[in-house]
Motif scaffolding. Structure first.
Motif, PDB file in Angstrom:
ATOM      1  N   GLY A 128       0.805  -1.220   0.000  1.00  0.00           N
ATOM      2  CA  GLY A 128       0.000   0.000   0.000  1.00  0.00           C
ATOM      3  C   GLY A 128       0.835   1.266   0.000  1.00  0.00           C
ATOM      4  O   GLY A 128       2.059   1.235  -0.124  1.00  0.00           O
ATOM      5  N   ASP A 129       0.136   2.365   0.151  1.00  0.00           N
ATOM      6  CA  ASP A 129       0.784   3.675   0.062  1.00  0.00           C
ATOM      7  C   ASP A 129       1.339   4.100   1.412  1.00  0.00           C
ATOM      8  O   ASP A 129       0.973   3.560   2.447  1.00  0.00           O
ATOM      9  CB  ASP A 129      -0.245   4.712  -0.386  1.00  0.00           C
ATOM     10  N   THR A 130       2.171   5.144   1.345  1.00  0.00           N
ATOM     11  CA  THR A 130       2.670   5.769   2.571  1.00  0.00           C
ATOM     12  C   THR A 130       1.502   6.491   3.247  1.00  0.00           C
ATOM     13  O   THR A 130       0.693   7.128   2.578  1.00  0.00           O
ATOM     14  CB  THR A 130       3.752   6.789   2.204  1.00  0.00           C
ATOM     15  N   GLU A 131       1.415   6.372   4.541  1.00  0.00           N
ATOM     16  CA  GLU A 131       0.375   7.085   5.303  1.00  0.00           C
ATOM     17  C   GLU A 131       1.026   8.289   5.978  1.00  0.00           C
ATOM     18  O   GLU A 131       2.032   8.133   6.685  1.00  0.00           O
ATOM     19  CB  GLU A 131      -0.225   6.172   6.388  1.00  0.00           C
ATOM     20  N   ARG A 132       0.416   9.453   5.777  1.00  0.00           N
ATOM     21  CA  ARG A 132       0.946  10.640   6.458  1.00  0.00           C
ATOM     22  C   ARG A 132       0.411  10.626   7.884  1.00  0.00           C
ATOM     23  O   ARG A 132      -0.795  10.543   8.099  1.00  0.00           O
ATOM     24  CB  ARG A 132       0.440  11.859   5.690  1.00  0.00           C
ATOM     25  N   LEU A 133       1.293  10.691   8.861  1.00  0.00           N
ATOM     26  CA  LEU A 133       0.870  10.532  10.254  1.00  0.00           C
ATOM     27  C   LEU A 133       0.891  11.858  11.028  1.00  0.00           C
ATOM     28  O   LEU A 133       0.322  11.949  12.116  1.00  0.00           O
ATOM     29  CB  LEU A 133       1.752   9.509  10.976  1.00  0.00           C
ATOM     30  N   VAL A 140       5.791   9.700   8.859  1.00  0.00           N
ATOM     31  CA  VAL A 140       4.944   8.929   7.931  1.00  0.00           C
ATOM     32  C   VAL A 140       5.002   7.436   8.261  1.00  0.00           C
ATOM     33  O   VAL A 140       5.878   6.988   9.012  1.00  0.00           O
ATOM     34  CB  VAL A 140       5.373   9.166   6.458  1.00  0.00           C
ATOM     35  N   GLN A 142       4.466   3.279   6.711  1.00  0.00           N
ATOM     36  CA  GLN A 142       4.433   2.410   5.526  1.00  0.00           C
ATOM     37  C   GLN A 142       4.398   0.964   5.999  1.00  0.00           C
ATOM     38  O   GLN A 142       5.188   0.566   6.857  1.00  0.00           O
ATOM     39  CB  GLN A 142       5.696   2.661   4.685  1.00  0.00           C
ATOM     40  N   HIS A 143       3.467   0.176   5.419  1.00  0.00           N
ATOM     41  CA  HIS A 143       3.475  -1.265   5.693  1.00  0.00           C
ATOM     42  C   HIS A 143       4.437  -1.948   4.726  1.00  0.00           C
ATOM     43  O   HIS A 143       4.444  -1.631   3.537  1.00  0.00           O
ATOM     44  CB  HIS A 143       2.085  -1.868   5.502  1.00  0.00           C
ATOM     45  N   ALA A 502       4.305  -2.545  10.181  1.00  0.00           N
ATOM     46  CA  ALA A 502       4.057  -1.115   9.962  1.00  0.00           C
ATOM     47  C   ALA A 502       5.281  -0.355  10.444  1.00  0.00           C
ATOM     48  O   ALA A 502       5.692  -0.496  11.584  1.00  0.00           O
ATOM     49  CB  ALA A 502       2.825  -0.673  10.738  1.00  0.00           C
ATOM     50  N   GLN A 504       7.072   3.275  11.125  1.00  0.00           N
ATOM     51  CA  GLN A 504       6.800   4.698  11.341  1.00  0.00           C
ATOM     52  C   GLN A 504       8.142   5.413  11.369  1.00  0.00           C
ATOM     53  O   GLN A 504       9.008   5.031  12.170  1.00  0.00           O
ATOM     54  CB  GLN A 504       6.112   4.922  12.674  1.00  0.00           C
ATOM     55  N   THR A 518      10.130   8.339  -0.912  1.00  0.00           N
ATOM     56  CA  THR A 518       8.904   8.671  -0.199  1.00  0.00           C
ATOM     57  C   THR A 518       8.692  10.172  -0.252  1.00  0.00           C
ATOM     58  O   THR A 518       9.649  10.938  -0.026  1.00  0.00           O
ATOM     59  CB  THR A 518       9.059   8.257   1.292  1.00  0.00           C
TER      60      THR A 518
END
Ligand code: NDP
Length: 675
Positions: A128-133, A140, A142-143, A502, A504, A518
């Motif tokens: 999947g995509d990078t998640e902005r945290l 950010v 990433q799984h 996951a 971070q 990224t």
């Protein structure tokens, strides 16, 4: 072939020196081989896999592993005649063996191809995509999937000694897990022949494939938290494995494919002259007779509208009457033997249980006319079709693992779905209908109870692979009684063997860890246009940031005329003004993307060979006449192709306007020369 089957353990072939137990030819009862694992050091096998096979495998990228699998599949193809010859002893006809042998090899080809096309040329797989945290983008998530430093143990059923082994081996291998194969005793000689061929070919790194012929007693005791067991066989054995201390408290992951009372449903719309009726009948008879019904996906429950019951029963009976049983080597024979006399006894007992609430419509479980064989010494059994009384419980509970199916009447679609659900979870189901409403209602009703569902009608029949064939790109497995496991399904089958984590971090850290650029991490501009760099010179983060360019009304008009895209938002100022999103004329999204290409491309011949697509294109902010745009293009991912002199480069593209807002984002996909 005679003599003791050997195990391939810790780098050499091991032969037990006791008597072992006989393994017999399904069609003659003669001894084919003996099997024993007495004296085999199972702990050493597990250690060998962990310390030799695993590290060797995990030093290769997914593409390199896929390349080895492909070479292995080619080598097996070149030697398959020997396997076909041996397969007759399992009771299989040539057609049955094709499902097992060619089906198994085809599965390896398919998984290898997925490995090169859908996985990176790397050892880590991003999910999947990078998640902005965080608010600013400096934190950010990433799984990602990594290989486990463990062992993949497969404990297999007797019915598909080749396919059953290869369909588990290929995904585990791609995932970086060394495999120990434990074939079922009755057909272990065929599995042994395949493993011997693979080992002799020298293609797979040592320790990545081992074979255990004989009892696996004690094997699970050697396994720990990074190990995986995939079991195919009876619900009874599955139950034993589920309660093993290594599984219960030791963290060993267990996947189960157990027996399953699969159904096929005839839609209420199908009339006696519709082509679907014949498709349904053929499907049922095929599933009853291929591999003498010893298929985990075979149709055990034939669910039919009450009004069509007599017609269907007659049509299936007529076809079964033409099914010749006997020596699988004989060209006149359509159905061979069950795997063993013991298995025939099991099936006869199951038929006896079914008869508590069902009557036999066709076949005699105690006698079979056979061609070119001895009906008693070989494990032959006539196909048996039963018809259940209303409310019968046994057809939803008792699995006769042979050429046996039961007809069950339903009153309406909801009733058919409820009957199917009484199987408590199945590997595969099918529905034969030409009515789209029936298809939706039945499929959505069946789906929670099934791993795979075939909807068959006149349109897909010419290309359909049938009810029973597991396909490498689709999942194989089912909920509840079917074991709850899942195999295959393209890359899904590989990921089952890997660990998802996951991560971070800051964008820069994530780029370093994943090998994929990224958003938010550093860009590199060294004065050389990245289109002038070969694959060897390109680096993740290499960037070209263009000068701005105005988008004029004349550009928009020209694009509308030139392409014929005269959508009002680009051509009709009054109508565009009423558009709540635009409030006036805006540039075509494709114009923006085209202009962006004009801004970033370096036109002269060079290492960039082709643009083969864009991914994830989003238009985020409208571009109005006289806005200006600029583009930033950054190397996101570099994937060399092992068997070509070029590789794939994925570029991160961001188009911005003069206010610095993102106008469009997408990935540009190119092919770039290695040198
Ligand atoms: P079993 O469950 O008896 O055997 C399956 C595998 O498990 C074999 O390799 C067997 O080895 C091994 N095994 C048996 N006992 C143990 C144990 N205590 N610990 C570890 N491994 C063990 O099934 P069968 O092959 O005899 O098939 C029987 C039934 O299984 C069929 O009638 C059918 O109902 C179901 N089946 C389901 C399939 C599916 O895919 N869903 C496919 C095939 C069968 P060994 O042979 O050496 O005993």
């Amino acid at each position: 072939m005679t003599g003791m089957l050997e195990s391939y353990a810790a780098g050499s072939w091991f032969r037990a020196d006791d008597e072992g137990r006989p393994v017999r030819d399904a069609t003659t009862g003669e001894e084919v081989a003996r099997i024993s694992s007495t004296g085999l050091d199972l702990g050493a096998m597990v250690q060998h896999a962990r310390t030799v096979g695993g590290p060797a495998l995990r030093s290769l990228t997914f593409h390199e592993r896929a390349g080895l699998l492909k070479a292995m599949a080619k080598d097996l193809t070149a030697h398959k005649d020997e396997l076909y010859e041996l397969s007759y002893a399992t009771g299989a006809t040539r057609r049955d063996s094709a499902v097992d042998i060619d089906g198994g090899i085809g599965t390896v080809f398919s998984i290898a191809s997925k490995g090169t096309r859908a996985m990176p040329n790397d050892t880590v797989y991003l999910d999947g995509d990078t998640e902005r945290l965080g608010r600013t983008g400096s934190f950010v998530g990433q799984h990602l999937y990594t290989s486990r430093p463990g062992v993949a143990v497969q404990i297999n059923a007797f019915n598909f000694p080749v396919w059953g082994m290869l369909e588990k081996l290929a995904p585990a291998f791609l995932a970086g897990a060394p495999t120990i194969v434990k074939p079922a005793a009755p057909t272990a000689y065929l599995a042994e022949a395949v493993v011997r061929r693979i080992i002799d070919s020298g293609l797979l790194p040592e320790g990545t494939l081992q074979l255990l012929c004989g009892s696996p007693h004690g094997l699970l005791d050697e396994l720990t938290v990074q190990d995986h067991v995939s079991f195919t066989g009876s619900a009874h054995t599955a139950g034993l494995l589920r309660t093993h201390p290594s599984v219960l408290g030791g963290g060993v992951e267990l996947t189960v494919e157990a027996d399953s009372l699969n159904c096929s449903i005839l839609g209420p719309d199908v009339t006696s002259d519709a082509p679907e009726l014949d498709l349904f009948v053929k499907g049922v008879v095929t599933e009853m007779t291929v591999k003498a019904g010893q298929k985990c996906t075979a149709i055990r429950r034939v669910i039919v509208p009450r009004h069509a019951m007599d017609t269907v029963a007659e049509a299936i009976t007529a076809r079964l009457a033409r099914t010749t049983v006997g020596n699988p080597r004989s060209e006149d024979v359509r159905m061979g033997a069950l795997v063993s006399l013991d298995q025939r006894e099991e099936v006869r007992k199951a038929i006896q249980s079914l008869r508590a609430s069902s009557e036999i419509v066709f076949g005699d479980p105690d006698r079979s006319d056979v061609i070119d064989a001895d009906a008693e010494r070989g494990a032959f059994l006539s196909p048996v079709l039963l018809r259940a009384a209303d409310g019968a419980a046994e057809p939803h509970d008792v699995e006769a693992f042979g050429p046996v199916s039961t007809l069950i009447a339903y009153d309406d679609v909801a009733h058919a779905v409820a009957l199917a659900a009484r199987g408590r979870g199945s590997l595969a189901g099918s529905l034969v209908t030409h009515d789209a409403d029936v298809a939706r209602e039945v499929v959505l009703g069946l789906a929670p109870w099934h791993g795979r569902i075939l909807v068959l009608d006149r349109d897909d029949a010419p290309e359909s692979t049938g009810h029973g064939s597991p396909l490498p790109v689709l999942v194989h497995g089912g909920p509840g009684r079917a074991g709850g496991g899942e195999e295959l399904g393209g890359i899904r089958g590989v990921l089952h063997h890997m660990q998802r984590t996951a991560i971070q971090a800051s964008p820069d850290m994530l780029t370093a860890i994943t090998g994929r650029w990224t958003t938010g991490s550093a860009r590199r501009e060294d004065g050389m246009h990245p289109f002038r760099k070969s694959l060897a010179d390109l680096r993740i983060g290499d960037t070209i940031a263009s000068e701005p360019r105005a988008v004029t009304l004349a550009d928009i008009d020209h694009f509308a005329e030139f392409t014929g895209d005269r959508f009002y938002a680009h051509t009709d100022p009054e109508a565009a003004a009423r558009n709540p999103l635009f409030g006036g004329i805006v540039a075509h999204g494709y114009l923006v993307v085209s202009l962006a290409a004009g801004l970033f491309v370096d036109p002269a011949p060079g290492p960039v060979l082709a643009n083969f697509g864009v991914d994830n294109l989003r238009f985020l902010t409208p571009v109005k006449a006289d806005d200006s745009i600029a583009v930033t293009l950054t190397v996101k991912q570099i994937t060399p192709r092992t068997s070509a002199d070029y590789g794939e480069v994925r570029w991160d593209a961001v188009v911005t306007n003069d206010a610095g807002e993102s106008v469009a984002t997408y990935d540009v996909l190119t092919l770039v020369s290695k040198e």
